[in-house]
Design a protein around this motif. Structure first.
Motif, PDB file in Angstrom:
ATOM      1  N   THR A   1       0.849  -1.186   0.000  1.00  0.00           N
ATOM      2  CA  THR A   1       0.000   0.000   0.000  1.00  0.00           C
ATOM      3  C   THR A   1       0.892   1.245   0.000  1.00  0.00           C
ATOM      4  O   THR A   1       1.817   1.344   0.812  1.00  0.00           O
ATOM      5  CB  THR A   1      -0.910   0.015   1.241  1.00  0.00           C
ATOM      6  OG1 THR A   1      -1.725  -1.154   1.193  1.00  0.00           O
ATOM      7  CG2 THR A   1      -1.791   1.254   1.280  1.00  0.00           C
ATOM      8  N   GLY A   2       0.643   2.158  -0.917  1.00  0.00           N
ATOM      9  CA  GLY A   2       1.480   3.346  -1.017  1.00  0.00           C
ATOM     10  C   GLY A   2       2.710   3.099  -1.876  1.00  0.00           C
ATOM     11  O   GLY A   2       3.457   4.022  -2.167  1.00  0.00           O
TER      12      GLY A   2
ATOM     13  N   SER B   1      -1.309 -13.792   7.819  1.00  0.00           N
ATOM     14  CA  SER B   1      -1.345 -14.737   8.932  1.00  0.00           C
ATOM     15  C   SER B   1      -2.717 -15.413   8.979  1.00  0.00           C
ATOM     16  O   SER B   1      -3.672 -14.946   8.354  1.00  0.00           O
ATOM     17  CB  SER B   1      -1.079 -13.999  10.244  1.00  0.00           C
ATOM     18  OG  SER B   1      -2.193 -13.204  10.575  1.00  0.00           O
TER      19      SER B   1
ATOM     20  N   GLY C   1      -4.752  -4.185   3.559  1.00  0.00           N
ATOM     21  CA  GLY C   1      -4.924  -5.213   4.583  1.00  0.00           C
ATOM     22  C   GLY C   1      -3.566  -5.488   5.186  1.00  0.00           C
ATOM     23  O   GLY C   1      -2.543  -5.170   4.574  1.00  0.00           O
ATOM     24  N   PRO C   2      -3.530  -6.044   6.382  1.00  0.00           N
ATOM     25  CA  PRO C   2      -2.231  -6.271   7.025  1.00  0.00           C
ATOM     26  C   PRO C   2      -1.554  -7.529   6.506  1.00  0.00           C
ATOM     27  O   PRO C   2      -2.080  -8.619   6.643  1.00  0.00           O
ATOM     28  CB  PRO C   2      -2.602  -6.420   8.505  1.00  0.00           C
ATOM     29  CG  PRO C   2      -4.044  -6.761   8.534  1.00  0.00           C
ATOM     30  CD  PRO C   2      -4.665  -6.471   7.204  1.00  0.00           C
TER      31      PRO C   2
ATOM     32  N   GLU D   1       5.517  -6.718   9.167  1.00  0.00           N
ATOM     33  CA  GLU D   1       4.067  -6.524   9.081  1.00  0.00           C
ATOM     34  C   GLU D   1       3.816  -5.163   8.437  1.00  0.00           C
ATOM     35  O   GLU D   1       4.163  -4.130   8.977  1.00  0.00           O
ATOM     36  CB  GLU D   1       3.461  -6.580  10.483  1.00  0.00           C
ATOM     37  CG  GLU D   1       3.797  -7.884  11.184  1.00  0.00           C
ATOM     38  CD  GLU D   1       2.736  -8.329  12.163  1.00  0.00           C
ATOM     39  OE1 GLU D   1       1.546  -8.099  11.908  1.00  0.00           O
ATOM     40  OE2 GLU D   1       3.108  -8.904  13.202  1.00  0.00           O
ATOM     41  N   ARG D   2       3.241  -5.204   7.242  1.00  0.00           N
ATOM     42  CA  ARG D   2       3.005  -3.965   6.497  1.00  0.00           C
ATOM     43  C   ARG D   2       1.658  -4.025   5.787  1.00  0.00           C
ATOM     44  O   ARG D   2       1.163  -5.113   5.477  1.00  0.00           O
ATOM     45  CB  ARG D   2       4.079  -3.784   5.423  1.00  0.00           C
ATOM     46  CG  ARG D   2       5.416  -3.299   5.932  1.00  0.00           C
ATOM     47  CD  ARG D   2       5.333  -1.893   6.483  1.00  0.00           C
ATOM     48  NE  ARG D   2       6.652  -1.368   6.787  1.00  0.00           N
ATOM     49  CZ  ARG D   2       7.362  -1.730   7.849  1.00  0.00           C
ATOM     50  NH1 ARG D   2       6.892  -2.607   8.696  1.00  0.00           N
ATOM     51  NH2 ARG D   2       8.552  -1.215   8.059  1.00  0.00           N
ATOM     52  N   ASN D   3       1.097  -2.858   5.489  1.00  0.00           N
ATOM     53  CA  ASN D   3      -0.153  -2.837   4.731  1.00  0.00           C
ATOM     54  C   ASN D   3       0.107  -3.226   3.282  1.00  0.00           C
ATOM     55  O   ASN D   3       1.024  -2.706   2.655  1.00  0.00           O
ATOM     56  CB  ASN D   3      -0.765  -1.436   4.754  1.00  0.00           C
ATOM     57  CG  ASN D   3      -1.188  -1.024   6.144  1.00  0.00           C
ATOM     58  OD1 ASN D   3      -1.628  -1.858   6.937  1.00  0.00           O
ATOM     59  ND2 ASN D   3      -1.065   0.254   6.460  1.00  0.00           N
TER      60      ASN D   3
ATOM     61  N   ASN E   1       8.046   1.570   3.830  1.00  0.00           N
ATOM     62  CA  ASN E   1       8.514   2.629   4.727  1.00  0.00           C
ATOM     63  C   ASN E   1       8.994   2.048   6.050  1.00  0.00           C
ATOM     64  O   ASN E   1       8.622   0.950   6.427  1.00  0.00           O
ATOM     65  CB  ASN E   1       7.365   3.599   5.004  1.00  0.00           C
ATOM     66  CG  ASN E   1       6.909   4.276   3.741  1.00  0.00           C
ATOM     67  OD1 ASN E   1       7.690   4.909   3.054  1.00  0.00           O
ATOM     68  ND2 ASN E   1       5.646   4.103   3.406  1.00  0.00           N
ATOM     69  N   ASP E   2       9.799   2.838   6.755  1.00  0.00           N
ATOM     70  CA  ASP E   2      10.250   2.425   8.090  1.00  0.00           C
ATOM     71  C   ASP E   2       9.114   2.554   9.086  1.00  0.00           C
ATOM     72  O   ASP E   2       8.408   3.549   9.093  1.00  0.00           O
ATOM     73  CB  ASP E   2      11.391   3.345   8.561  1.00  0.00           C
ATOM     74  CG  ASP E   2      12.676   3.010   7.829  1.00  0.00           C
ATOM     75  OD1 ASP E   2      12.736   1.906   7.264  1.00  0.00           O
ATOM     76  OD2 ASP E   2      13.592   3.852   7.826  1.00  0.00           O
ATOM     77  N   VAL E   3       8.935   1.550   9.902  1.00  0.00           N
ATOM     78  CA  VAL E   3       7.960   1.656  10.995  1.00  0.00           C
ATOM     79  C   VAL E   3       8.649   1.387  12.322  1.00  0.00           C
ATOM     80  O   VAL E   3       8.422   2.042  13.302  1.00  0.00           O
ATOM     81  CB  VAL E   3       6.753   0.708  10.771  1.00  0.00           C
ATOM     82  CG1 VAL E   3       5.858   0.705  11.998  1.00  0.00           C
ATOM     83  CG2 VAL E   3       5.941   1.180   9.569  1.00  0.00           C
ATOM     84  N   ASP E   4       9.542   0.425  12.353  1.00  0.00           N
ATOM     85  CA  ASP E   4      10.468   0.114  13.460  1.00  0.00           C
ATOM     86  C   ASP E   4       9.853  -0.007  14.847  1.00  0.00           C
ATOM     87  O   ASP E   4      10.369   0.478  15.817  1.00  0.00           O
ATOM     88  CB  ASP E   4      11.644   1.118  13.485  1.00  0.00           C
ATOM     89  CG  ASP E   4      11.308   2.515  14.062  1.00  0.00           C
ATOM     90  OD1 ASP E   4      10.444   2.611  14.938  1.00  0.00           O
ATOM     91  OD2 ASP E   4      11.932   3.490  13.631  1.00  0.00           O
ATOM     92  N   TYR E   5       8.745  -0.664  14.966  1.00  0.00           N
ATOM     93  CA  TYR E   5       8.248  -0.954  16.299  1.00  0.00           C
ATOM     94  C   TYR E   5       7.371  -2.181  16.221  1.00  0.00           C
ATOM     95  O   TYR E   5       6.269  -2.122  15.715  1.00  0.00           O
ATOM     96  CB  TYR E   5       7.433   0.211  16.841  1.00  0.00           C
ATOM     97  CG  TYR E   5       6.927   0.015  18.243  1.00  0.00           C
ATOM     98  CD1 TYR E   5       5.658  -0.495  18.478  1.00  0.00           C
ATOM     99  CD2 TYR E   5       7.716   0.336  19.327  1.00  0.00           C
ATOM    100  CE1 TYR E   5       5.198  -0.671  19.768  1.00  0.00           C
ATOM    101  CE2 TYR E   5       7.253   0.170  20.619  1.00  0.00           C
ATOM    102  CZ  TYR E   5       6.004  -0.336  20.836  1.00  0.00           C
ATOM    103  OH  TYR E   5       5.543  -0.497  22.112  1.00  0.00           O
ATOM    104  N   ASP E   6       7.881  -3.274  16.725  1.00  0.00           N
ATOM    105  CA  ASP E   6       7.113  -4.515  16.733  1.00  0.00           C
ATOM    106  C   ASP E   6       6.583  -4.873  15.355  1.00  0.00           C
ATOM    107  O   ASP E   6       5.577  -5.549  15.243  1.00  0.00           O
ATOM    108  CB  ASP E   6       5.909  -4.393  17.677  1.00  0.00           C
ATOM    109  CG  ASP E   6       6.321  -4.483  19.123  1.00  0.00           C
ATOM    110  OD1 ASP E   6       7.528  -4.573  19.375  1.00  0.00           O
ATOM    111  OD2 ASP E   6       5.444  -4.468  19.994  1.00  0.00           O
ATOM    112  N   ASP E   7       7.222  -4.360  14.314  1.00  0.00           N
ATOM    113  CA  ASP E   7       6.714  -4.686  12.991  1.00  0.00           C
ATOM    114  C   ASP E   7       7.449  -5.884  12.403  1.00  0.00           C
ATOM    115  O   ASP E   7       7.146  -6.329  11.318  1.00  0.00           O
ATOM    116  CB  ASP E   7       6.785  -3.474  12.063  1.00  0.00           C
ATOM    117  CG  ASP E   7       8.190  -2.930  11.937  1.00  0.00           C
ATOM    118  OD1 ASP E   7       8.999  -3.159  12.855  1.00  0.00           O
ATOM    119  OD2 ASP E   7       8.482  -2.276  10.931  1.00  0.00           O
TER     120      ASP E   7
END
Ligand SMILES: [Zn+2]
Lengths: 152, 370
Positions: free
Chosen positions: A79-80, A133, A119-120, A105-107, A84-90
């Protein structure tokens, strides 16, 4: 590899219209190509099989089939458009067996009945491979039935 | 007022409104943009009742909300929620107020030690607790009497909202400076609580629409790093867990307040196929829909807003003008658009102002592409 299927899981397969041979093929493909997710702790893998209207997943250990699930929404990509960086429990509990990277874990954009929405997903940051998952597959099932009802 | 005292809902209206409402998510042609002014206790004022009455009578509250939806011709959904949820379940005391939603007077967490000892309730216990039993009374009434206006909503707030319903806001803000790790712990617990609450609603109704985001965690009270650490990250983690648990699929990110410096990070918040993003303010001004669509239009449904201060105290012409501008900027957003208010419709807002908001959507929100 030959995989054992418990009677209980065999019934689940029948209830959901999954064929044993299909599952076996899915796993064989994953094993020969290396395109699968591997648990970061333990010896469990997730194989994926994509057809026109269904994406199917088999969760298995070297000896036994553990779970099978599917979704009808088909995954188009991130998506997008970029990771991108998310860096927390991803960081998920899975690694990409092909390149060894931890799946994130990304959209991801998914399309169904002409509607595209996020969707995740579980994403290999290197290989452009996308998975979902088992829990998210349940969420998507609700989403799919809403779309089926509202788009009809 | 018991159910028999209300006039019947016009079924033709309901059918039309229902199709307008689902347009943003399912790309199904409809005539115009739908409007959701987030009507809660404002509905009570239409029936000459006050906010206190509204919140003490969840079943009547839902009836009033559903009838207000028909009166204004807006999103046909029976909302019932308020901000100070989730304190009582953990031992807080709550005060019913005449002219505003219930407020928490005594909070369960007082010291750093309380944070360590604090235990999040399991799904079954939350389902039996004061917040969800009240909330479910409203939802059950909606499901029974207004089945086409029913949506299984869970009001979560964000981790900072939950944290400040458990501990006093001044303590939480002091700890953010003196002991940030303590606030991390509190936010992790708040996130775990949010997951369990969502599961309770999903188990009861088979699905769940979670309202989350941040009200307190905005640029007026916190800096961007704090918002990331105590709101965006733990909220994202909670939403991911909810979706991975098979609950959902609705997600409504309600980002109240000023989000000039942090709104970009929410682009990577976990989303489902039914996600709405709403951002209140850009500095002192209402968040421009053009900016919302630019950043979120290719991701999810955009909820463009009109300033609630204007709806409360402005003239109908001012409301109409701002609504017109927002609706023109948002109506063709690729993944759907909803016109609404920056936050809850003020209890005593003049009905003509709410009408002006809807009128702007009718006059300028027509879908030409369909
Ligand atoms: Zn890879």
């Amino acid at each position: 590899m030959d995989i054992k299927i418990t009677e209980e899981l065999d019934n689940t397969l029948k209830d959901n219209g999954f064929k044993k041979e299909e599952i076996q093929e899915l796993i064989d493909n994953a094993e020969s190509s290396g395109v699968k997710l591997k648990a970061r702790d333990g010896d469990v893998s997730i194989a994926k099989g994509v057809s026109d209207n269904l994406t199917m997943y088999a969760v298995y250990s070297p000896s036994e089939l553990l779970d099978v699930y599917a979704h009808k929404m088909s995954i188009l990509g991130l998506t997008g458009g970029e990771l991108n960086d998310v860096d927390y429990d991803d960081a998920s509990d899975w690694t990409c067996a092909k390149c060894g990277e931890i799946a994130l874990e990304r959209n991801v954009d998914m399309t169904y009945m002409g509607v595209t929405r996020p969707g995740p997903g579980l994403v290999c940051p290197k290989c452009d491979e996308f998975y979902v998952s088992d829990g998210v597959a349940k969420t998507l099932k609700t989403a799919e039935s809403i779309l089926e009802e509202k788009r009809a | 007022m018991p159910a028999k005292d209300y006039a019947p809902i016009d079924q033709n209206w309901l059918e039309d409104a229902g199709s307008l409402w689902t347009t943003p998510w399912v790309d199904k042609p409809s005539e115009r943009v739908i409007v959701d002014p987030i009507i809660l206790s404002h509905a009570a004022s239409l029936f000459r009742k006050n906010a206190g009455y509204f919140y003490q009578n969840p079943d009547e509250a839902i009836r009033m909300v559903c009838h207000a939806c028909e009166l204004y011709d807006v999103t046909p959904v029976g909302h019932y929620l308020y901000a100070d949820y989730w304190g009582q379940d953990y031992g807080a005391e709550i005060k019913i107020q005449t002219n505003s939603p219930p407020g928490i007077t005594k909070r369960p967490i007082k010291t750093a030690e309380d944070v360590d000892n604090f235990e999040v309730l399991e799904t079954e216990d939350l389902a039996k607790g004061p917040t969800l039993t009240t909330h479910y009374k409203a939802l059950d009434t909606c499901k029974e009497e207004f089945p086409h206006m029913f949506a299984p909503i869970t009001q979560l707030g964000g981790t900072m909202e939950v944290a400040t319903n458990w501990a006093a806001i001044e303590d939480v803000f002091m700890w953010m400076i003196t002991e940030p790790e303590l606030v991390d712990k509190l936010c992790v617990k708040a996130g775990d609580h949010m997951v369990n609450a969502c599961k309770a609603t999903a188990e009861r109704y088979g699905a769940n629409v979670m309202i989350t985001g941040s009200v307190i965690a905005s640029g007026d009270l916190m800096d961007t790093e704090q918002i990331k650490r105590f709101s965006f990250q733990p909220v994202s983690r909670a939403v991911r867990k909810v979706l991975n648990a098979g609950a959902g699929p609705g997600i409504y990110y309600h980002l109240c307040g000023n989000h000039t410096d942090d709104f970009q990070m929410w682009k990577n918040a976990p989303m489902s196929p039914f996600t709405i993003v709403q951002i209140g303010y850009d500095g002192q001004n209402i968040f421009p829909t053009s900016k919302l669509v630019e950043h979120f239009g290719d991701r999810c449904t955009c909820f463009g807003t009109v300033d609630t201060k204007l709806v409360d105290r402005g003239t109908p012409a001012q409301v109409y003008e701002q609504a017109k501008e927002q609706v023109l900027a948002g109506k063709d957003s690729p993944r759907g658009f909803i016109l609404g208010t920056a936050c809850e419709c003020p209890t005593n807002a003049p009905p003509v102002n709410v009408h002006a908001l809807v009128k702007a959507a009718k006059d300028h929100g027509k879908y030409e592409k369909f």
